[in-house]
Design a protein around this motif. Structure first.
Motif, PDB file in Angstrom:
ATOM      1  N   SER A 105       0.840  -1.187   0.000  1.00 41.39           N
ATOM      2  CA  SER A 105       0.000   0.000   0.000  1.00 41.39           C
ATOM      3  C   SER A 105       0.876   1.239   0.000  1.00 41.39           C
ATOM      4  CB  SER A 105      -0.891  -0.010   1.247  1.00 41.39           C
ATOM      5  OG  SER A 105      -1.350   1.294   1.519  1.00 41.39           O
TER       6      SER A 105
ATOM      7  N   GLN B  29      -0.211   5.188   0.163  1.00 42.49           N
ATOM      8  CA  GLN B  29      -1.347   6.104   0.176  1.00 42.49           C
ATOM      9  C   GLN B  29      -0.959   7.459   0.753  1.00 42.49           C
ATOM     10  OE1 GLN B  29      -4.985   5.365  -0.509  1.00 42.49           O
ATOM     11  NE2 GLN B  29      -3.858   4.001  -1.844  1.00 42.49           N
TER      12      GLN B  29
ATOM     13  N   ARG C 218      -4.569   7.148  10.299  1.00 40.70           N
ATOM     14  CA  ARG C 218      -5.073   6.069  11.138  1.00 40.70           C
ATOM     15  C   ARG C 218      -6.015   5.150  10.373  1.00 40.70           C
ATOM     16  NH1 ARG C 218      -8.824   3.982  13.308  1.00 40.70           N
ATOM     17  NH2 ARG C 218     -10.264   5.463  12.399  1.00 40.70           N
ATOM     18  N   SER C 219      -6.959   5.760   9.632  1.00 38.90           N
ATOM     19  CA  SER C 219      -7.943   4.888   8.989  1.00 38.90           C
ATOM     20  C   SER C 219      -7.319   4.140   7.809  1.00 38.90           C
ATOM     21  CB  SER C 219      -9.200   5.666   8.605  1.00 38.90           C
ATOM     22  OG  SER C 219      -9.025   6.378   7.432  1.00 38.90           O
ATOM     23  N   ILE C 220      -6.314   4.738   7.145  1.00 40.26           N
ATOM     24  CA  ILE C 220      -5.637   4.001   6.071  1.00 40.26           C
ATOM     25  C   ILE C 220      -4.919   2.783   6.658  1.00 40.26           C
ATOM     26  CG2 ILE C 220      -3.688   4.081   4.465  1.00 40.26           C
ATOM     27  CD1 ILE C 220      -4.521   6.951   3.804  1.00 40.26           C
TER      28      ILE C 220
ATOM     29  N   ALA D  38      -5.542   1.231   9.427  1.00 43.35           N
ATOM     30  CA  ALA D  38      -6.513   0.248   9.913  1.00 43.35           C
ATOM     31  C   ALA D  38      -7.000  -0.620   8.756  1.00 43.35           C
ATOM     32  CB  ALA D  38      -7.685   0.953  10.591  1.00 43.35           C
ATOM     33  N   THR D  39      -7.281   0.012   7.610  1.00 43.57           N
ATOM     34  CA  THR D  39      -7.742  -0.734   6.443  1.00 43.57           C
ATOM     35  C   THR D  39      -6.659  -1.684   5.943  1.00 43.57           C
ATOM     36  OG1 THR D  39      -8.997   1.224   5.849  1.00 43.57           O
ATOM     37  CG2 THR D  39      -8.798  -0.467   4.169  1.00 43.57           C
ATOM     38  N   VAL D  40      -5.420  -1.178   5.858  1.00 43.56           N
ATOM     39  CA  VAL D  40      -4.325  -2.004   5.350  1.00 43.56           C
ATOM     40  C   VAL D  40      -4.125  -3.226   6.256  1.00 43.56           C
ATOM     41  CG1 VAL D  40      -1.834  -2.072   4.957  1.00 43.56           C
ATOM     42  CG2 VAL D  40      -3.154  -0.110   4.186  1.00 43.56           C
TER      43      VAL D  40
ATOM     44  N   GLN E   2      -6.349  -4.734   8.037  1.00 48.84           N
ATOM     45  CA  GLN E   2      -7.422  -5.692   7.807  1.00 48.84           C
ATOM     46  C   GLN E   2      -7.094  -6.576   6.623  1.00 48.84           C
ATOM     47  OE1 GLN E   2     -10.176  -6.610   9.293  1.00 48.84           O
ATOM     48  NE2 GLN E   2      -9.712  -5.218  10.978  1.00 48.84           N
ATOM     49  N   GLN E   3      -6.536  -5.938   5.604  1.00 49.29           N
ATOM     50  CA  GLN E   3      -6.267  -6.629   4.351  1.00 49.29           C
ATOM     51  C   GLN E   3      -5.018  -7.508   4.465  1.00 49.29           C
ATOM     52  OE1 GLN E   3      -8.696  -5.894   2.556  1.00 49.29           O
ATOM     53  NE2 GLN E   3      -8.239  -7.109   0.744  1.00 49.29           N
TER      54      GLN E   3
END
Lengths: 339, 338
Positions: B205, B207, B217-219, B221-223, B225-226
Motif C-alpha cells: 500500500s 497512500q 489512522r484509517s488508512i 486500519a484498512t491495510v 485488515q487486508q
C-alpha cells in the motif's frame, strides 16, 4: 425515496429498480450496492467483519459532522464553518488543560466556545440577514484566525496526559463495536427523533420548504435559525472530541483541508437537496456508507491519491446533476444566493 | 641635560608609573576589532522568513532561533506567514522583491512553485537561504535534510527487519503526505532506490494522508485488515504518523509492525518512541538546523559577494532515534529554543 405507487407483493424487482432510479437517493443506493457487491467479489477480505467495522468507523466522524450539516441544510442553510469550530474549540480545550485547569472544566469551556460561535453565526444569518454561505465562510476564517492568534501557537495539539477515559471514546470497544460507531448510531437516533417527532423538527422542514410562508404563519424562524447553527457547532465539537480521541491528537490544519467538502459530499450524495425542505437521517447514513465503501475499496486497491480525489469529485458532480434533474429548480424552490 | 638626585628619582618614579600603567592596560586585554565588527556590522540589516506556515514544530523552532540571533546582533527579523497557501506565499515573495530586504529565508511548498521567483529575487540583489525543503532553483544557500538520504535510511531499516526470512512477511506499507512536496518526491526516490535492490519486499500500500493523523489512522486500519501479516511501515512525517501508530497499536500489532518515521526531533515525537509507537524515528534535528541557518545568515550578510554569485548547500546530519537513545540531547521542546 419516492412514496408513490403501491407496494404490493406483485411488484417485481424490475419495478423496484425503476422506482429507485426515479430518485437521487435511489440512484446513490444502487451505486453503493453495486460498489459493495463489486468490492466483495473482487477484494478478498473486503467482506470480513473486521473490515466492515473499519469501513464504518473510518467515516463515522464524517457522518457525525454530516448530521449537523443536514439539520442546517434541511432548513435551507449551509454551515461551512464547522471545521473551524471543531478544531479551534477542541484545541483550545487541550491548551487550557495543559495550562493547569482540570480536563473536565476545559472540555466544558470548549463546548461553551463552540456554542457561542454557533449562536453568533446564527444571529448574523437570522438578524443580520447575511446569506448563510457568506456568513459561515467568513466566520470560519475569523474563528480559525482567532484561535491561531490568541488560543494556541502550535497547530498540532496532542491529547493531554492522564486522561485515559478520554481515549476510550475514540479507541475503545463496546461488545466488539468501536465506541465511535456507537456514538454515530446514537446521534443518528437522536437527530431522527428530533426531526420527525418534535415541533422543532417540523419547523425545520417548514422553513426549508418555504421560509416566507413559515414566517408568515407565525413560526419563530429567527430564533430557529440561531438554534440550528448552535446545534451544528455543538455537533462539530463532539465530532472533534471523537476525532482527537481516536488519533490521540487534533491538527488545526484540517481547516485548510477538503474535509468540509467531504461533509457536503455526504449530505448531497445521500439525497438531501441543497435547496432544503427534504431529506432525513436515512440520507446521511446512505451518503456516509457510500463514501465509506468508496474510500475503503480505493485504499485496499491502493489507488493513487490524485485519482481518488478525481473519483470523489466526479461522484459529487454526478450526485449534484442527478439532484437537479430529480428536484428541478422552479420559482418555489430557487432563491437568491442559492448554491 | 643633567639631572639632580631629585630629578633622577622623579624619572625613576615616572618610568615605574608608566610601566605599571602599561602593565595595568595589559590586564584589561586587547580590543578585538573583528568582534566589534561582528557585533555592529549587521545593525540595520533586514532578514525575512517565509515559511510554509507558522504554527508547527519545525517552523516555530527555526523562527525562535533566528529571532534570538537577530536580537543578539541587532538586525531586523520578520516573518511573512502564508498559512499553507502557496498562493499567499507567492504574493509575499513578490512584494518582498520590491521591498528589498537583505536576505530571505525560504521554505518551499514544492520544488516548482517558487523557482522563478527565487531567481528574480536574486537578480534584484536579495540573498536567499532555503531551509529544509528545496526548490529547483539553487540559491546562495540551502540548509536542511537530505530527503533522499532519509528515504534510504528508512528503507534500509525496513529491509533489515522485513527482508526475506527475517520478519513475519515481506509486506510493507508506505504513508506519504502530499505527493508534490520535496520531502515526498525525494524521499520516495530514496526509499525505492533501496527497495528495488530487494525485490522480495512487497509494497502492499502506498497512500497519501495529507499529513492528517486521522486519515493516516484509517488508512493503516484498512491495510491491516487486508494484510494482517504486515511487517513494516514507512511514514513520511511524525506529526501524521501518530495516527498510523495508533492504528497499529489498536490492532494489537505493535510488536509485529516495524514503524519508521521522520521529523524534527521534538519532544512529542520522542514521547512516541518511548511509548513504543515509533520503532525508528529519523530526526533532522531542528535545533541544529537553526544553528546552521543562523551561521549562513551571518556569513551571507557579511560577505561582499552579490546575491546568487556563490551557491552553497549543506545537508545536515540525521539522528536515528530508537528507544535506546531517546534522551535530552536528541529531543527538544519549543521552550528550550526560545
Amino acid at each position: 425515496m419516492t412514496t408513490r405507487g403501491a407496494t404490493g407483493s406483485e411488484i417485481g424487482s424490475r419495478r423496484l429498480v425503476e422506482r429507485l432510479l426515479r430518485s437521487q437517493e435511489g440512484i446513490v443506493f444502487l451505486l453503493a450496492l453495486a460498489a459493495f457487491v463489486l468490492f466483495s467479489a473482487t477484494l478478498p477480505s473486503f467482506l470480513s467483519a473486521g473490515n466492515l467495522l473499519v469501513l464504518i468507523r473510518s467515516v463515522s466522524i464524517l457522518g457525525i459532522l454530516a448530521l449537523g450539516m443536514a439539520v442546517v441544510v434541511i432548513a435551507r442553510g449551509i454551515d461551512v464553518s464547522m471545521i473551524a469550530v471543531m478544531v479551534v474549540s477542541v484545541s483550545w480545550a487541550f491548551v487550557i488543560t495543559r495550562a493547569g485547569y482540570p480536563f473536565e472544566v476545559a472540555l466544558l469551556i470548549g463546548a461553551g466556545f463552540a456554542l457561542v460561535a454557533g449562536i453568533v453565526i446564527g444571529a448574523l444569518i437570522a438578524f443580520g440577514e447575511v446569506p448563510p454561505i457568506f456568513a459561515t465562510l467568513a466566520a470560519g476564517s475569523v474563528i480559525y484566525g482567532t484561535g491561531r492568534t490568541f488560543f494556541f501557537t502550535l497547530e498540532m495539539q496532542n491529547v493531554p496526559p492522564d486522561t485515559d477515559w478520554f481515549r476510550l471514546i475514540g479507541q475503545g470497544n463496546f461488545l466488539g463495536i468501536p465506541v465511535t460507531i456507537i456514538a454515530f448510531g446514537a446521534l443518528c437516533i437522536v437527530v431522527q427523533v428530533v426531526l420527525s417527532r418534535t415541533r422543532f423538527g417540523w419547523t425545520i422542514y417548514a422553513m426549508g420548504n418555504n421560509p416566507q410562508a413559515a414566517r408568515v404563519t407565525g413560526l419563530p424562524t429567527r430564533p430557529m435559525i440561531v438554534a440550528q447553527y448552535a446545534i451544528s457547532a455543538f455537533i462539530a465539537y463532539l465530532a472533534g472530541l471523537i476525532l482527537a480521541s481516536s488519533a490521540a491528537a487534533i491538527n488545526a490544519r484540517l481547516f485548510n483541508s477538503t474535509m468540509i467538502y467531504d461533509i457536503l459530499l455526504v449530505v448531497v450524495l445521500g439525497g438531501i437537496g441543497l435547496n432544503g425542505g427534504h431529506g432525513s437521517v436515512r440520507n446521511v447514513i446512505l451518503g456516509t456508507v457510500f463514501v465509506g465503501i468508496l474510500l475503503n475499496g480505493m485504499t485496499i486497491l491502493n489507488i493513487d491519491y490524485t485519482i481518488q480525489n478525481l473519483v470523489k469529485g466526479v461522484v459529487l458532480l454526478l450526485a449534484i446533476v442527478a439532484d437537479s434533474l430529480v428536484n428541478p429548480r422552479d420559482e418555489q424552490t430557487s432563491q437568491q444566493g442559492d448554491l | 641635560m643633567r639631572l639632580g638626585l631629585f630629578g633622577k628619582a622623579l624619572c625613576a618614579a615616572a618610568a615605574l608609573a608608566l610601566g605599571l600603567s602599561l602593565a595595568h592596560a595589559q590586564d584589561k586585554g586587547l580590543e578585538n576589532p573583528r568582534s566589534t565588527t561582528f557585533h555592529t556590522a549587521l545593525k540595520g540589516k533586514k532578514v525575512v522568513f517565509v515559511p510554509l506556515s507558522m504554527g508547527f514544530d519545525l517552523t516555530e523552532g527555526w523562527a525562535a532561533q533566528m529571532r534570538k540571533q537577530a536580537d543578539r546582533l541587532g538586525y531586523d527579523f520578520e516573518i511573512r506567514d502564508p498559512a499553507w497557501s502557496t498562493d499567499a506565499g507567492t504574493k509575499a515573495i513578490q512584494s518582498l522583491i520590491s521591498e528589498k530586504p537583505d536576505l530571505m529565508v525560504i521554505h518551499n511548498p514544492d520544488i516548482q512553485s517558487y523557482a522563478r521567483l527565487l531567481k528574480q529575487a536574486q537578480a534584484a540583489g536579495i540573498k536567499i537561504v532555503q531551509i529544509n525543503l528545496e526548490s529547483n532553483t539553487t540559491t546562495d544557500s540551502y540548509v536542511g535534510a537530505d530527503w533522499t538520504e532519509i528515504g534510504r535510511k528508512a528503507a534500509e531499516a525496513i529491509v533489515e527487519r522485513c527482508g526475506a526470512g527475517k520478519g513475519i512477511s515481506t509486506k510493507v506499507a508506505i504513508d506519504t503526505g502530499v505527493p508534490t512536496a520535496a520531502s515526498d518526491v525525494f524521499q520516495l526516490h530514496g526509499i525505492y532506490e533501496v527497495l528495488d535492490a530487494h525485490p522480495e519486499i512487497q509494497v502492499v500500500s502506498q497512500q497519501a494522508t495529507e499529513y492528517n493523523p486521522e486519515k493516516a489512522r484509517s488508512i493503516m486500519a484498512t491495510v491491516l485488515q487486508q494484510h494482517d501479516d504486515l511487517c513494516g511501515a514507512i511514514g513520511i512525517w511524525d506529526n501524521q504518523d501518530t495516527g498510523t501508530a495508533s492504528a497499529i497499536k489498536e490492532a494489537g500489532k505493535s510488536d509485529q509492525v516495524f514503524l519508521v518515521t521522520s521529523g524534527g526531533g521534538n519532544q512529542v515525537g520522542c514521547e512516541n518512541v518511548k511509548n513504543g509507537l515509533f520503532n525508528l524515528y529519523i530526526s533532522y534535528n531542528v535545533p541544529l538546523q537553526g544553528d546552521l541557518l543562523n551561521q549562513e545568515i551571518v556569513r551571507l550578510l557579511m560577505s561582499d559577494a552579490t546575491a546568487g554569485e556563490i551557491q552553497t548547500m549543506y545537508f545536515n546530519p540525521l539522528t536515528l532515534i530508537t528507544p535506546e537513545n531517546v534522551n535530552q540531547r536528541n529531543c527538544w521542546t519549543l521552550d528550550d529554543l526560545k
